[in-house]
Design an enzyme around this catalytic site. Structure first.
Site, PDB file in Angstrom:
ATOM      1  N   GLU A  25       4.360 -11.357 -48.302  1.00 27.93           N
ATOM      2  CA  GLU A  25       3.534 -10.269 -48.828  1.00 27.93           C
ATOM      3  C   GLU A  25       4.279  -9.557 -49.944  1.00 27.93           C
ATOM      4  O   GLU A  25       5.471  -9.315 -49.792  1.00 27.93           O
ATOM      5  CB  GLU A  25       3.214  -9.248 -47.737  1.00 27.93           C
ATOM      6  CG  GLU A  25       2.329  -9.778 -46.653  1.00 27.93           C
ATOM      7  CD  GLU A  25       1.897  -8.710 -45.649  1.00 27.93           C
ATOM      8  OE1 GLU A  25       2.104  -7.510 -45.936  1.00 27.93           O
ATOM      9  OE2 GLU A  25       1.359  -9.066 -44.599  1.00 27.93           O
ATOM     10  N   ARG A  71       1.799  -7.939 -37.991  1.00 24.57           N
ATOM     11  CA  ARG A  71       2.772  -8.395 -38.981  1.00 24.57           C
ATOM     12  C   ARG A  71       2.647  -9.914 -39.103  1.00 24.57           C
ATOM     13  O   ARG A  71       2.498 -10.620 -38.096  1.00 24.57           O
ATOM     14  CB  ARG A  71       4.210  -8.030 -38.566  1.00 24.57           C
ATOM     15  CG  ARG A  71       4.567  -6.558 -38.750  1.00 24.57           C
ATOM     16  CD  ARG A  71       4.599  -6.150 -40.236  1.00 24.57           C
ATOM     17  NE  ARG A  71       5.000  -4.771 -40.451  1.00 24.57           N
ATOM     18  CZ  ARG A  71       4.152  -3.747 -40.613  1.00 24.57           C
ATOM     19  NH1 ARG A  71       2.855  -3.937 -40.572  1.00 24.57           N
ATOM     20  NH2 ARG A  71       4.616  -2.531 -40.850  1.00 24.57           N
ATOM     21  N   HIS A 122      -3.373  -6.853 -46.246  1.00 26.01           N
ATOM     22  CA  HIS A 122      -2.617  -5.818 -45.519  1.00 26.01           C
ATOM     23  C   HIS A 122      -3.166  -4.412 -45.791  1.00 26.01           C
ATOM     24  O   HIS A 122      -2.490  -3.543 -46.345  1.00 26.01           O
ATOM     25  CB  HIS A 122      -1.117  -5.860 -45.883  1.00 26.01           C
ATOM     26  CG  HIS A 122      -0.244  -5.204 -44.844  1.00 26.01           C
ATOM     27  ND1 HIS A 122       0.964  -5.693 -44.435  1.00 26.01           N
ATOM     28  CD2 HIS A 122      -0.415  -4.069 -44.121  1.00 26.01           C
ATOM     29  CE1 HIS A 122       1.501  -4.907 -43.516  1.00 26.01           C
ATOM     30  NE2 HIS A 122       0.664  -3.890 -43.313  1.00 26.01           N
TER      31      HIS A 122
HETATM   32  C1  DGY Z   1       2.009   0.187 -40.837  1.00 22.96           C
HETATM   33  O1  DGY Z   1       1.885   1.411 -40.770  1.00 22.96           O
HETATM   34  O2  DGY Z   1       2.903  -0.406 -40.245  1.00 22.96           O
HETATM   35  C2  DGY Z   1       1.032  -0.564 -41.667  1.00 22.96           C
HETATM   36  O3  DGY Z   1       1.211  -1.916 -41.562  1.00 22.96           O
HETATM   37  C3  DGY Z   1       1.140  -0.130 -43.108  1.00 22.96           C
HETATM   38  O4  DGY Z   1       2.436  -0.222 -43.541  1.00 22.96           O
END
Ligand code: DGY
Length: 319
Positions: free
Chosen positions: A268, A239, A286
């Site tokens: 994002e 993240r 991402h």
């Molecule tokens: C997750 O599964 O957390 C990925 O980042 C996609 O959202």
């Protein structure tokens, strides 16, 4: 008996949408726009369940306005930092996620970013693609070798362990920091550092695989970046808010951090425009889990959770 009504907020894989349409009355919009707070609140009065992605934000304010009809939020993601879990729980709404199935795809992308950052992939691609490649020298685009280097992994859950397996194939030495030391069969020879600072001090490469929580947001700040060995390559497929982006930029500018590979950003979609002038930052939008195999597995896991819930069983991935 009437099928439960579910809202599938985004364009999931074809196999997922087909299975959802077979078993549920599905509301899904091919326009594939993220659901706003207003959308979520309005839809909660029309559906029994929602399959959201991390693009739909169930903040405390949104949750307070949800209609009692909504019974389950079956996330199509392993990360749930877009959900206020205590607020959803206190409203009696079941929440699930999709652990495990995206570990390999995300670890593959982490490996790609690590190698790309270490070996000047952005610059190399640019000069070949643009026709600027007009000479060669042994001093040209000299990078950092992963073989024999120490890889520090923060967070040894499914993705961290998948990355460790892949990095062992590149003959890297695996070190990690985690809330708890893993049993030897999961450690598979990796060296545990109880102290994060100790891990940072020996990480030639560092990859982040912990969730974003109040404790980990801003984890890689000025102080922690300064503890890394000079020239460390940092990878983040977890993240964006785990890294203080201003601090990272400063560390890149002084070359204390040698390069970075980022799939996640504080903002994002969009990312951080200040990173764009640094070709030693490899960036992706991402897409860690974005392979067809993994999208199917994530979609099926979300549906497995819904199926169990509406059968009256315990959803396997209830949080
Ligand atoms: C997750 O599964 O957390 C990925 O980042 C996609 O959202």
């Amino acid at each position: 008996m009437a099928k439960p009504v579910i809202w599938v907020t985004r364009t999931l894989s074809n196999a997922t949408l087909e299975r959802a349409a077979r078993d549920y009355e599905v509301i899904w919009d091919a326009a594939d726009a993220p659901g706003s707070a207003e959308d979520i609140i309005a839809m909660s009065a029309k559906v029994d369940g929602i399959i959201p992605c991390h693009s739909e934000h169930f903040t405390a304010d949104v949750v307070a306005q949800l209609d009692p009809r909504l019974q389950i939020v079956a996330n199509h993601s392993v990360g749930v930092d877009h959900c206020d879990l205590p607020a959803l729980k206190s409203k009696g709404i079941t929440v699930t996620n999709t652990p495990g199935v995206l570990s390999d795809a995300t670890a593959e992308l982490a490996m790609m970013l690590m190698l790309g950052a270490a070996r000047h992939a952005v610059t190399g691609d640019r000069i070949v693609r643009s026709g600027e490649w007009d000479s060669w020298s042994p001093a040209f685009l000299v990078g950092k070798q992963v073989t024999g280097a120490r890889l520090g992994i923060i967070g040894m859950g499914g993705v961290g362990r998948a990355l460790a397996r892949k990095a062992r194939g590149f003959d890297m030495e695996i070190h990690y920091h985690n809330r708890h030391q893993l049993p030897p069969e999961d450690e598979a020879g990796a060296v545990y550092h109880e102290s994060l600072d100790d891990l940072l001090a020996i990480s030639d490469f560092l990859s982040l695989h912990c969730p974003a929580t109040p404790e980990t947001i801003g984890l890689m700040n000025n102080d922690r970046l300064a503890r890394l060995p000079k020239g460390c390559v940092i990878v983040n497929t977890a993240r964006g808010n785990l890294i203080d982006e201003t601090a990272l930029l400063a560390a890149i500018e002084t070359a204390h951090v040698g390069a970075a590979g980022l799939d996640c950003f504080a903002t994002e979609p969009g990312g951080n425009p200040a990173f764009a002038t640094h070709e030693n930052i490899v960036m992706m939008p991402h897409v860690g889990s974005a392979t067809l195999k993994t999208r199917d597995a994530m979609g099926f896991k979300a549906l497995d959770n819904l199926d169990a819930f509406f059968r009256g069983d315990e959803p396997p991935d209830r949080l």
